[in-house]
Scaffold this motif. Structure first.
Motif, PDB file in Angstrom:
ATOM      1  N   PRO A 131      44.931  52.263  41.831  1.00 49.40           N
ATOM      2  CA  PRO A 131      44.023  51.565  40.919  1.00 49.40           C
ATOM      3  C   PRO A 131      43.420  52.547  39.927  1.00 49.40           C
ATOM      4  CG  PRO A 131      42.958  51.914  43.029  1.00 49.40           C
ATOM      5  CD  PRO A 131      44.377  52.377  43.190  1.00 49.40           C
TER       6      PRO A 131
ATOM      7  N   THR B  86      42.521  40.529  40.642  1.00 46.56           N
ATOM      8  CA  THR B  86      41.571  40.824  41.714  1.00 46.56           C
ATOM      9  C   THR B  86      41.302  39.584  42.567  1.00 46.56           C
ATOM     10  OG1 THR B  86      39.641  40.312  40.340  1.00 46.56           O
ATOM     11  CG2 THR B  86      40.437  42.590  40.321  1.00 46.56           C
TER      12      THR B  86
ATOM     13  N   LYS C  91      38.439  38.231  46.143  1.00 48.76           N
ATOM     14  CA  LYS C  91      37.245  38.517  46.941  1.00 48.76           C
ATOM     15  C   LYS C  91      37.537  38.228  48.404  1.00 48.76           C
ATOM     16  CE  LYS C  91      34.077  37.588  43.123  1.00 48.76           C
ATOM     17  NZ  LYS C  91      32.956  36.753  42.617  1.00 48.76           N
TER      18      LYS C  91
ATOM     19  N   TYR D  49      43.719  43.777  44.115  1.00 46.54           N
ATOM     20  CA  TYR D  49      42.523  44.559  44.437  1.00 46.54           C
ATOM     21  C   TYR D  49      41.360  43.640  44.790  1.00 46.54           C
ATOM     22  CZ  TYR D  49      45.216  48.489  42.862  1.00 46.54           C
ATOM     23  OH  TYR D  49      46.201  49.438  42.749  1.00 46.54           O
TER      24      TYR D  49
ATOM     25  N   VAL E  67      37.426  42.921  45.118  1.00 48.47           N
ATOM     26  CA  VAL E  67      36.175  43.329  44.476  1.00 48.47           C
ATOM     27  C   VAL E  67      35.014  42.532  45.081  1.00 48.47           C
ATOM     28  CG1 VAL E  67      37.298  43.994  42.317  1.00 48.47           C
ATOM     29  CG2 VAL E  67      36.445  41.648  42.598  1.00 48.47           C
TER      30      VAL E  67
ATOM     31  N   ARG F  12      31.897  42.967  41.015  1.00 46.23           N
ATOM     32  CA  ARG F  12      33.244  43.341  40.588  1.00 46.23           C
ATOM     33  C   ARG F  12      33.541  44.820  40.824  1.00 46.23           C
ATOM     34  NH1 ARG F  12      36.208  39.677  38.680  1.00 46.23           N
ATOM     35  NH2 ARG F  12      37.704  41.142  37.774  1.00 46.23           N
TER      36      ARG F  12
ATOM     37  N   LEU G  22      35.117  47.780  43.120  1.00 54.16           N
ATOM     38  CA  LEU G  22      36.305  47.867  43.955  1.00 54.16           C
ATOM     39  C   LEU G  22      35.947  48.020  45.424  1.00 54.16           C
ATOM     40  CD1 LEU G  22      39.442  48.086  43.941  1.00 54.16           C
ATOM     41  CD2 LEU G  22      39.166  50.555  43.627  1.00 54.16           C
TER      42      LEU G  22
END
Length: 402
Positions: free
Chosen positions: A272, A334, A336, A357, A359, A363, A365
């Protein structure tokens, strides 16, 4: 009891209902219905997948059926991979006798990224040598361009770079092996792709990839067994496995050369890219993207100084000019921890990406989820399933995640 329906924002099309992948899902459904009631959902899935042979898996596209000869030059290998728009292929041992078994007929799987990283390493060695001789460091960019058109590149054989970055062992499945075996190899044992061989003919009949398995799962949405498993939230399943304190990342102002070198050193497939705060993810660079140091002039001319941020911008520019489709054209994807496994599977499949990714509400990482992580939550390895087969056979680097 009717199985739950898809939501309106992800309708199931008639073609999906009859797809080969959906038919496998229905086969799992039939097996699920007759499992012993005392089994847990996880044990039921294990039993279902153990009952389905890998010969049932849909065949890969014809373009993925190519093989690379061990005596092929790197130039020929790159041309074959590029022409067929694939990233890897099995390497056939030209020195094997005609009656050799399949295990002696192939020496491994070579990836386009492996060749690119090897070339990058050669250019760095040359630049280091020139610097030691008093040559200007800017010669590196010119060397990188000339390297791919040199006799050296044309004469170096695929077998000569065995052992370079991500050179995978040739570990194959037999047609009679089960889905459970295949899923475990693609998850716990970190195989990216698995050839399926016909022992009678000693040839490869199919190649099953992590992406193909996730696509199969996406086609199984709505089925009862899938909803029972896929409706769970990431946090309920212990995802992400790779948390932020262990995640290898790079700041956007860092030279992209350092990013690729870091991937090579840590033997990982993607990193990332974060902003200067180190918290917000702004992009993703995969080891496959190293190819653009060979093909995009605005990057390879300045490959030793261009930042990760400018590299991503230059590659997007290059892709738009050449009208090439790529996940790099979109912003970073992304999710959650309150998202469901089904949400993630549909995103990974529709976006054709290998990692997503995680988050938080700000937001920032929090971690990463890969195709392998998804598959690993589908099945578990029964005690003694592989015996001692993998002891010292398949190297599993501690930092290898993708």
């Amino acid at each position: 009891m009717d199985s739950p329906r898809r939501t309106m924002d992800s309708p199931r099309t008639p073609s999906a209902l009859s797809s080969p992948e959906a038919k496998i899902g229905h086969r799992v459904e039939d097996l699920w219905d007759v499992q012993e009631p005392q089994l847990s959902p996880s044990e039921k899935l294990n039993s279902c997948f153990e009952s389905i042979p890998v010969s049932s898996f849909p065949p890969a596209p014809p373009s993925q059926e190519i093989e690379i000869s061990s005596d092929a030059s790197l130039a020929d290998a790159v041309e074959a991979l590029s022409k067929n728009k694939i990233f890897s292929a099995p390497v056939r041992n030209v020195n094997a006798p005609a009656d050799a078994s399949w295990i002696d007929r192939y020496i491994g799987i070579i990836e386009f990224a492996g060749i690119s990283v090897w070339l990058l390493h050669q250019s760095e060695e040359a630049a280091r040598h020139m610097n030691g001789s008093g040559a200007d460091a800017s010669m590196g960019g010119c060397y990188f361009e000339s390297l791919t058109s040199s006799k050296f590149y044309g004469k170096t054989k695929v077998q000569d770079i065995a052992g370079s970055f991500r050179w995978a062992p040739f570990l194959a499945l037999q047609k009679e092996d089960s889905f459970l075996t295949m899923l475990l190899l693609l998850s716990k044992y970190r195989m990216k792709s698995l050839p399926v061989v016909d022992l009678g003919e000693g040839k490869i009949e199919n190649i099953i990839t992590q992406s193909a398995v996730v696509h199969m799962l996406a086609e199984c949405v709505d089925l009862l067994w899938f909803e029972n498993w896929g409706s769970k939230k990431l946090c309920e399943l212990g995802l992400p496995v790779m948390k932020k304190d262990r995640l290898v990342k790079a700041v956007e102002e860092e030279p992209v050369l350092n990013v690729f070198q870091l991937m090579r050193r840590r033997r990982i497939g993607g990193i990332p890219i974060v902003d200067v705060s180190g918290q917000k993810v702004v992009g993703n660079i995969s080891i496959r993207d190293v190819q653009y140091l060979l093909t995009a002039p605005e990057t390879y001319k300045n490959y030793r100084s261009i930042t990760a941020k400018n590299f991503l911008a230059a590659v997007r520019n290059y892709l738009e000019e050449h009208q090439e489709a790529s996940p790099l054209l979109r912003s970073v994807i992304t999710c959650k921890t309150v998202d469901t496994l089904k949400d993630i599977i549909l995103k990974l499949d529709s976006e054709k990406i290998h990692r997503i990714y995680v988050v938080n509400e700000e937001r920032n990482l929090e971690g990463v989820i890969t195709l392998r992580d998804i598959i690993s939550k589908l099945v578990h390895e029964p005690h003694g399933y592989f015996g001692d087969f993998f002891d010292g056979v398949v190297p599993l680097p501690a930092n290898s995640r993708v």
